[in-house]
Design an enzyme around this catalytic site. Sequence first.
Site, PDB file in Angstrom:
ATOM      1  N   TYR A 154       0.942  -1.212   0.048  1.00 30.33           N
ATOM      2  CA  TYR A 154       0.183  -0.125  -0.051  1.00 30.33           C
ATOM      3  C   TYR A 154       0.827   1.281   0.147  1.00 30.33           C
ATOM      4  O   TYR A 154       2.020   1.341   0.780  1.00 30.33           O
ATOM      5  CB  TYR A 154      -0.836  -0.052   1.213  1.00 30.33           C
ATOM      6  CG  TYR A 154      -1.639   1.153   1.278  1.00 30.33           C
ATOM      7  CD1 TYR A 154      -2.917   1.684   0.371  1.00 30.33           C
ATOM      8  CD2 TYR A 154      -1.521   2.125   2.346  1.00 30.33           C
ATOM      9  CE1 TYR A 154      -3.633   2.528   0.725  1.00 30.33           C
ATOM     10  CE2 TYR A 154      -2.272   3.289   2.489  1.00 30.33           C
ATOM     11  CZ  TYR A 154      -3.502   3.627   1.632  1.00 30.33           C
ATOM     12  OH  TYR A 154      -4.168   4.581   1.837  1.00 30.33           O
ATOM     13  N   ASP A 248       9.325   3.210  -0.045  1.00 31.56           N
ATOM     14  CA  ASP A 248       8.217   3.679   0.692  1.00 31.56           C
ATOM     15  C   ASP A 248       8.291   3.268   2.018  1.00 31.56           C
ATOM     16  O   ASP A 248       8.055   2.139   2.447  1.00 31.56           O
ATOM     17  CB  ASP A 248       6.860   3.384   0.178  1.00 31.56           C
ATOM     18  CG  ASP A 248       5.691   3.756   0.770  1.00 31.56           C
ATOM     19  OD1 ASP A 248       5.787   4.538   1.954  1.00 31.56           O
ATOM     20  OD2 ASP A 248       4.589   3.568   0.418  1.00 31.56           O
ATOM     21  N   LYS A 276       4.129   8.754   9.004  1.00 30.84           N
ATOM     22  CA  LYS A 276       3.945   8.343  10.290  1.00 30.84           C
ATOM     23  C   LYS A 276       4.849   8.787  11.425  1.00 30.84           C
ATOM     24  O   LYS A 276       4.724   9.720  12.028  1.00 30.84           O
ATOM     25  CB  LYS A 276       3.938   6.835  10.124  1.00 30.84           C
ATOM     26  CG  LYS A 276       2.663   6.324   9.038  1.00 30.84           C
ATOM     27  CD  LYS A 276       2.219   4.848   9.213  1.00 30.84           C
ATOM     28  CE  LYS A 276       0.967   4.603   8.483  1.00 30.84           C
ATOM     29  NZ  LYS A 276       1.105   4.161   7.195  1.00 30.84           N
TER      30      LYS A 276
HETATM   31  C1  LIG Z   1       0.490   4.519   5.848  1.00 30.43           C
HETATM   32  C2  LIG Z   1       1.195   4.234   4.603  1.00 30.43           C
HETATM   33  C3  LIG Z   1       0.996   5.251   3.554  1.00 30.43           C
HETATM   34  C4  LIG Z   1      -0.026   6.372   3.391  1.00 30.43           C
HETATM   35  O1  LIG Z   1       0.371   7.440   4.421  1.00 30.43           O
HETATM   36  P1  LIG Z   1      -0.979   8.358   5.076  1.00 30.43           P
HETATM   37  O2  LIG Z   1      -0.544   9.051   5.755  1.00 30.43           O
HETATM   38  O3  LIG Z   1      -2.086   7.345   5.378  1.00 30.43           O
HETATM   39  O4  LIG Z   1      -1.623   8.855   3.561  1.00 30.43           O
HETATM   40  C5  LIG Z   1       1.753   4.999   2.434  1.00 30.43           C
HETATM   41  N1  LIG Z   1       2.596   3.984   2.568  1.00 30.43           N
HETATM   42  C6  LIG Z   1       2.809   3.202   3.398  1.00 30.43           C
HETATM   43  C7  LIG Z   1       3.765   1.938   3.430  1.00 30.43           C
HETATM   44  C8  LIG Z   1       1.969   3.177   4.478  1.00 30.43           C
HETATM   45  O5  LIG Z   1       2.166   2.447   5.686  1.00 30.43           O
END
Ligand SMILES: *Cc1c(COP(=O)(O)O)cnc(C)c1O
Length: 439
Positions: A154, A248, A276
């Site tokens: 994701y 990511d 995060k």
């Molecule tokens: C949570 C997450 C996102 C999205 O971040 P948001 O702050 O919810 O938009 C993107 N990539 C990874 C790997 C994530 O865990």
Amino acid sequence: MVVTTNTKLDMKFKKSEKLYKKGLKNLVGAVNSPVRAFTSVGGNPLFIKKAKGSGITDVDGNKYVDLVLSYGPMIVGHRHKKVQKAIKKALKNGYSFGASTENEIKLAKIVCDAFSGMDKVRFVNSGTEAVFSALRLARAYTGKDKIVKFSGCYHGHADALLVAAGSGLATLSLPGSKGVPEDAVKNTLISEYNNLESVKKHFDENKDIAAVIIEPVGGNMGVVIPQDNFLSDLKDLCKAYGVLLIADEVMTGFRSKFGGVQELFNVEADITCLGKVIGGGFPVGAYGARNEIMEMVSPLGDMYQAGTLSGNPIAMASGIATLSELKKQNPYTAFNSVAEKIESFLLDSAKKYNVELVVNRFGSMMNPFFTKESVVDFPTAQTSDTEKFGIFFWEMIKNGVFLPPSQFEAWFLSSALDNSDLKVIKKAIDAAMGKVSEA
Ligand SMILES: *Cc1c(COP(=O)(O)O)cnc(C)c1O
């Protein structure tokens, strides 16, 4: 089977129920992010009143050990004294200026020092924003359009990435999302995690690939770990074909290790996405790379990306204080041993009750899968029995442990977790596993 008697089984969720019904009127499903809905585990979402340290309390006054931690950000625990102090101090000076502040430079230095491949960083307001900006940057830099992503990973909810996108969609059994035009995903190619051949195939068949984007440790199909030399082989492959590698690390950055998964595996990505943990609970995302790439970004270059509230002073203060505290604590070894303990609680009690269970863990991220197959990619993650997870989930709640309401989410550890919390977790796991075995 043993039926656990626990006074907490009588816990009431009356106020949560009431707020949920009230919330349905003007909010969509009474939540502002679908991962907070309890769709896949049954029942209605809990409403939270407050949290402190390793604990979280709902509006009915039920207390839980928190293994959600806002899906990762609260790594030093909720309302850490030093973080709260920094936020209060920042609040006194104003909330947003539409101009630069010194704290942006401070947080940028902490972040760039932590990631060896990062000379410059741009702060944004969410992980989603970080990722779609990173894609735009990769395309700007290479002049190519296609990207490769892995199924089950994701990367936020930008159109181009909402295919085979893990937890939220998997939980709701959605292949993708409505409202995403075919044109928006026509440049997105899908590979399987831990399968280099599936990447190479795309490279051989397509000449216009800008980048491969990956969660270097998967966290959004449950925890999935790169096998053998998958990450370094992927990096080598990208290099050989002139394709950028985007890590990511929105979930794993500062959580797996201060310098993220890249430091642990000694694999340097071309562009890194963060989120995060770097906001310590405030909305902060970031993308960064070496100078040559970042100089493409406006105002230095022609790739446009902006944000009214980007680098928000309160969020920067929270991020600096969280990362400084994290650096001081250096909890990464301790995380491993705590996760190891929780893993043994899970496996021991699965054995005791004869429940098929696999546990994946990576530092302070872990989760059980109700399957007998080893989980190395999205298809194997999906062999899990989500009904069993639903039973397990509610029994954990009733025994005082707050978990993400999905089989396909990681559980997160904070450095505030102590031995008494571990006792609660152990007892809850035993009760929950017993319940699963009765089903
Ligand atoms: C949570 C997450 C996102 C999205 O971040 P948001 O702050 O919810 O938009 C993107 N990539 C990874 C790997 C994530 O865990």
